[in-house]
Design an enzyme around this catalytic site. Structure first.
Site, short mmCIF file in Angstrom:
data_model
loop_
_atom_site.label_atom_id
_atom_site.label_comp_id
_atom_site.label_asym_id
_atom_site.label_seq_id
_atom_site.Cartn_x
_atom_site.Cartn_y
_atom_site.Cartn_z
N CYS A 1 151.61 85.02 55.13
CA CYS A 1 150.76 86.14 54.71
C CYS A 1 150.16 85.83 53.34
O CYS A 1 150.79 85.18 52.51
CB CYS A 1 151.57 87.43 54.59
SG CYS A 1 152.07 88.15 56.15
N ARG B 1 156.50 88.28 64.24
CA ARG B 1 157.84 87.68 64.23
C ARG B 1 158.74 88.26 65.31
O ARG B 1 159.59 87.58 65.87
CB ARG B 1 158.49 87.88 62.85
CG ARG B 1 159.89 87.35 62.72
CD ARG B 1 160.04 85.85 62.77
NE ARG B 1 159.26 85.20 61.76
CZ ARG B 1 158.44 84.15 61.97
NH1 ARG B 1 158.31 83.65 63.17
NH2 ARG B 1 157.75 83.62 61.01
N GLU C 1 143.44 88.55 50.78
CA GLU C 1 142.04 88.15 50.82
C GLU C 1 141.48 88.13 49.40
O GLU C 1 141.97 88.85 48.52
CB GLU C 1 141.22 89.14 51.65
CG GLU C 1 141.23 88.90 53.12
CD GLU C 1 140.56 87.60 53.52
OE1 GLU C 1 139.54 87.20 52.93
OE2 GLU C 1 141.06 86.97 54.45
N ARG D 1 131.56 89.64 61.59
CA ARG D 1 130.92 88.58 62.37
C ARG D 1 130.27 89.18 63.62
O ARG D 1 130.74 88.97 64.73
CB ARG D 1 131.94 87.51 62.78
CG ARG D 1 132.47 86.64 61.66
CD ARG D 1 131.41 85.81 60.94
NE ARG D 1 130.63 84.96 61.80
CZ ARG D 1 130.88 83.66 62.02
NH1 ARG D 1 131.90 83.08 61.43
NH2 ARG D 1 130.10 82.96 62.82
N ARG E 1 139.84 82.74 65.02
CA ARG E 1 139.77 83.79 64.01
C ARG E 1 139.78 85.16 64.66
O ARG E 1 139.35 85.34 65.79
CB ARG E 1 138.49 83.66 63.20
CG ARG E 1 138.42 82.38 62.42
CD ARG E 1 137.09 82.30 61.70
NE ARG E 1 136.00 82.44 62.66
CZ ARG E 1 135.00 81.59 62.79
NH1 ARG E 1 134.92 80.54 62.02
NH2 ARG E 1 134.05 81.79 63.67
N ARG F 1 143.27 90.03 58.76
CA ARG F 1 142.64 88.88 59.40
C ARG F 1 143.71 87.90 59.87
O ARG F 1 144.72 87.72 59.19
CB ARG F 1 141.70 88.18 58.42
CG ARG F 1 140.47 88.98 58.03
CD ARG F 1 139.70 88.25 56.93
NE ARG F 1 138.45 88.87 56.60
CZ ARG F 1 138.28 89.82 55.69
NH1 ARG F 1 139.33 90.29 55.02
NH2 ARG F 1 137.08 90.31 55.43
N TYR G 1 137.01 90.25 66.92
CA TYR G 1 136.81 91.19 65.82
C TYR G 1 136.84 92.60 66.39
O TYR G 1 136.01 92.94 67.25
CB TYR G 1 135.49 90.90 65.10
CG TYR G 1 135.56 89.59 64.37
CD1 TYR G 1 135.96 89.54 63.04
CD2 TYR G 1 135.29 88.39 65.02
CE1 TYR G 1 136.08 88.33 62.38
CE2 TYR G 1 135.40 87.17 64.36
CZ TYR G 1 135.80 87.15 63.04
OH TYR G 1 135.91 85.96 62.40
#
Length: 122
Positions: free
Chosen positions: A75, A63, A78, A116, A7, A90, A108
């Site tokens: 894509c 890409r 959220e 986080r 992540r 993200r 992050y």
């Protein structure tokens, strides 16, 4: 070998094409560096953005990276939770790896560090 999810998230200051693409590239490069990933190890990448980022598709940045042309990208938006972090990109990188879940380094950056703090390197 196992498939692991890595992540990462980053914020941008403005809803403009160049900053969105630059931030996406920066985040992916840091995920790759931190985890020793090469494109051939990638199963797929899920890219999400908050609803306030609609100037471009962030996956465009990935890409055009050398070696990433064949990596499956998707894509999505959220979930628009009231009061959540704005202008955030993200990534969820699905990677074939020998690393254990505990060895994976999630990344992050910028304002996204609040998402986080337990996984953010100081």
């Amino acid at each position: 070998m196992s498939v692991r999810g890595v992540r990462g998230a980053i914020t941008v200051e403005v809803n403009e094409e160049a900053p969105i693409l630059q931030a996406t590239t920066k985040l992916l490069h840091e995920i790759v560096r931190a985890n020793g990933i090469v494109p051939d190890d990638i199963c797929s990448v899920l890219v999400t953005v908050t609803g306030d980022l609609d100037a471009t598709f962030p996956a465009r940045a990935i890409r055009v990276m050398e070696g990433w042309e064949l990596v499956p990208l998707m894509c999505a938006l959220e979930v628009p939770v009231k009061g959540s972090l704005e202008k955030c990109i993200r990534l969820l990188v699905h990677v074939n790896t020998e690393k254990s879940q505990r060895e994976i380094e999630h990344v992050y950056l910028g304002g996204a560090q609040v998402l986080r703090p337990d996984l953010t390197k100081s």
